[in-house]
Design a protein around this motif. Structure first.
Motif, PDB file in Angstrom:
ATOM      1  N   ALA A   1      43.941  42.872  65.973  1.00  8.52           N
ATOM      2  CA  ALA A   1      43.324  42.567  64.902  1.00  8.52           C
ATOM      3  C   ALA A   1      41.854  42.085  64.782  1.00  8.52           C
ATOM      4  O   ALA A   1      40.961  42.187  63.933  1.00  8.52           O
ATOM      5  CB  ALA A   1      44.124  41.298  63.879  1.00  8.52           C
ATOM      6  N   THR A   2      41.574  41.739  66.114  1.00 11.07           N
ATOM      7  CA  THR A   2      40.341  41.157  66.295  1.00 11.07           C
ATOM      8  C   THR A   2      39.459  42.241  67.396  1.00 11.07           C
ATOM      9  O   THR A   2      38.427  41.831  67.988  1.00 11.07           O
ATOM     10  CB  THR A   2      40.132  39.830  66.852  1.00 11.07           C
ATOM     11  OG1 THR A   2      41.008  39.986  68.239  1.00 11.07           O
ATOM     12  CG2 THR A   2      40.778  38.799  66.044  1.00 11.07           C
ATOM     13  N   ARG A   3      40.051  43.360  67.545  1.00 11.06           N
ATOM     14  CA  ARG A   3      39.451  44.298  68.801  1.00 11.06           C
ATOM     15  C   ARG A   3      37.982  44.873  68.263  1.00 11.06           C
ATOM     16  O   ARG A   3      37.316  44.843  69.229  1.00 11.06           O
ATOM     17  CB  ARG A   3      40.286  45.527  68.443  1.00 11.06           C
ATOM     18  CG  ARG A   3      40.071  46.566  69.412  1.00 11.06           C
ATOM     19  CD  ARG A   3      40.827  47.837  69.507  1.00 11.06           C
ATOM     20  NE  ARG A   3      42.078  47.600  69.889  1.00 11.06           N
ATOM     21  CZ  ARG A   3      42.467  47.661  71.327  1.00 11.06           C
ATOM     22  NH1 ARG A   3      41.413  47.763  72.113  1.00 11.06           N
ATOM     23  NH2 ARG A   3      43.678  47.310  71.945  1.00 11.06           N
TER      24      ARG A   3
ATOM     25  N   MET B   1      38.477  41.844  55.477  1.00  9.43           N
ATOM     26  CA  MET B   1      39.707  41.366  55.618  1.00  9.43           C
ATOM     27  C   MET B   1      40.718  42.365  56.215  1.00  9.43           C
ATOM     28  O   MET B   1      40.319  43.692  56.518  1.00  9.43           O
ATOM     29  CB  MET B   1      40.437  41.047  54.286  1.00  9.43           C
ATOM     30  CG  MET B   1      40.179  39.953  53.633  1.00  9.43           C
ATOM     31  SD  MET B   1      40.975  39.521  52.175  1.00  9.43           S
ATOM     32  CE  MET B   1      39.824  40.238  50.940  1.00  9.43           C
ATOM     33  N   ARG B   2      41.613  41.905  56.900  1.00  7.30           N
ATOM     34  CA  ARG B   2      42.583  42.463  57.666  1.00  7.30           C
ATOM     35  C   ARG B   2      44.019  41.733  57.446  1.00  7.30           C
ATOM     36  O   ARG B   2      44.057  40.553  57.243  1.00  7.30           O
ATOM     37  CB  ARG B   2      42.576  42.402  59.203  1.00  7.30           C
ATOM     38  CG  ARG B   2      41.486  42.825  60.104  1.00  7.30           C
ATOM     39  CD  ARG B   2      41.216  44.378  59.826  1.00  7.30           C
ATOM     40  NE  ARG B   2      39.715  44.542  60.412  1.00  7.30           N
ATOM     41  CZ  ARG B   2      38.535  44.651  60.076  1.00  7.30           C
ATOM     42  NH1 ARG B   2      38.631  44.358  58.683  1.00  7.30           N
ATOM     43  NH2 ARG B   2      37.514  44.977  60.598  1.00  7.30           N
ATOM     44  N   PHE B   3      45.127  42.467  57.162  1.00  3.07           N
ATOM     45  CA  PHE B   3      46.345  42.298  57.002  1.00  3.07           C
ATOM     46  C   PHE B   3      47.212  42.302  58.059  1.00  3.07           C
ATOM     47  O   PHE B   3      47.229  43.348  58.606  1.00  3.07           O
ATOM     48  CB  PHE B   3      46.981  42.893  55.768  1.00  3.07           C
ATOM     49  CG  PHE B   3      48.229  42.082  55.362  1.00  3.07           C
ATOM     50  CD1 PHE B   3      48.242  41.250  54.381  1.00  3.07           C
ATOM     51  CD2 PHE B   3      49.696  42.647  55.775  1.00  3.07           C
ATOM     52  CE1 PHE B   3      49.513  40.506  54.079  1.00  3.07           C
ATOM     53  CE2 PHE B   3      50.828  42.049  55.419  1.00  3.07           C
ATOM     54  CZ  PHE B   3      50.665  40.911  54.472  1.00  3.07           C
ATOM     55  N   VAL B   4      47.689  41.208  58.663  1.00  8.19           N
ATOM     56  CA  VAL B   4      48.598  41.351  59.948  1.00  8.19           C
ATOM     57  C   VAL B   4      50.194  40.884  59.415  1.00  8.19           C
ATOM     58  O   VAL B   4      50.287  39.608  59.018  1.00  8.19           O
ATOM     59  CB  VAL B   4      48.158  40.302  61.126  1.00  8.19           C
ATOM     60  CG1 VAL B   4      49.176  40.082  61.866  1.00  8.19           C
ATOM     61  CG2 VAL B   4      46.683  40.689  61.281  1.00  8.19           C
ATOM     62  N   CYS B   5      51.317  41.580  59.851  1.00  8.19           N
ATOM     63  CA  CYS B   5      52.438  41.337  59.569  1.00  8.19           C
ATOM     64  C   CYS B   5      53.459  41.827  60.638  1.00  8.19           C
ATOM     65  O   CYS B   5      52.875  42.638  61.665  1.00  8.19           O
ATOM     66  CB  CYS B   5      52.865  42.230  58.429  1.00  8.19           C
ATOM     67  SG  CYS B   5      52.795  43.835  58.357  1.00  8.19           S
ATOM     68  N   LEU B   6      54.533  41.458  60.789  1.00  6.70           N
ATOM     69  CA  LEU B   6      55.525  41.800  61.882  1.00  6.70           C
ATOM     70  C   LEU B   6      56.067  43.046  61.374  1.00  6.70           C
ATOM     71  O   LEU B   6      56.271  44.121  62.165  1.00  6.70           O
ATOM     72  CB  LEU B   6      56.982  40.914  61.994  1.00  6.70           C
ATOM     73  CG  LEU B   6      56.531  39.835  62.766  1.00  6.70           C
ATOM     74  CD1 LEU B   6      57.888  38.877  62.689  1.00  6.70           C
ATOM     75  CD2 LEU B   6      56.295  40.113  64.305  1.00  6.70           C
TER      76      LEU B   6
END
Length: 214
Positions: free
Chosen positions: A49-51, A160-165
């Protein structure tokens, strides 16, 4: 199903991520084990997500000589967990980026309508100057995710970014129908949603498994 079907979705297929996710899916995994794995996998998701964070060259001195070396520049980070399950991803993210600020978005899913109901919101004042990473283990119907991003945009967020499993195809389509510019980072895209709005095969209710509730 892969990210090839969803251009704005990045699926982290790293062996460590997939291994940890499999253990989390197993219904015999303890609450303590689930919580620890969620923290560990959050760190791995955070790397992706931070690449594309911006770097700048700065002057430092090693024990041997001066040199120019890269450091983060530009926008700082805000982690925005959707309460309550999103808190499980927060600890691992903060392990990696301890200087990040935190916005809390309190939402619950109405069991009859499956719509998101807000009960709490608190965010830093300078949201427009920061990259916001929205955290929730499950992207199922996406109603909570959409409501959270709506609220964060009202607070000034533009990056924004959305991070999920886990994500369901229906949830991805719904989310990007409302917020097509917000990329999704996930560990897996599962088959579908069942009649109760749960991801299958999934891993159950992430909040219940993390906190030992039902």
């Amino acid at each position: 199903m892969s990210s090839l079907d969803f251009p704005q979705v990045t699926v982290i297929d790293h062996p460590l991520v997939q291994h940890k996710l499999t253990i989390m899916r197993d219904k015999s995994t303890s609450t303590a084990g689930f919580r620890q794995l969620l923290r560990e996998i959050a760190m791995l998701l955070c790397y992706e997500a931070t690449r594309d964070l911006t770097l700048e060259m700065v002057e430092i001195e090693t024990p041997l000589m001066p040199m120019r070396a890269p450091m983060l520049s530009g926008k700082k980070l805000v982690f925005a967990p959707i309460l309550r399950a999103g808190e499980g991803l927060l600890d691992g993210m903060l392990d990696l980026v301890p200087a990040a600020r935190v916005a809390h978005v309190g939402l619950y899913r109405d069991p009859k309508t499956l719509s998101a109901v807000e009960y709490y919101f608190k965010a830093p004042d300078d949201m427009g100057d920061r990259r916001v990473i929205v955290l929730d283990p499950m992207l199922a119907t996406a109603n909570s995710a959409i409501a959270a991003v709506d609220r964060l945009k009202e607070a000034g967020s533009t990056d924004m970014r959305f991070v999920c499993l886990l994500a369901a195809p229906e949830g991805i389509d719904n989310f990007h129908g409302h917020h097509p510019e917000v990329p999704i980072v996930t560990a897996a895209i599962d088959e579908a949603l069942n009649d109760h709005g749960y991801i299958v095969p999934g891993l159950g209710d992430a909040g219940d498994r993390m906190f030992g509730t039902k």
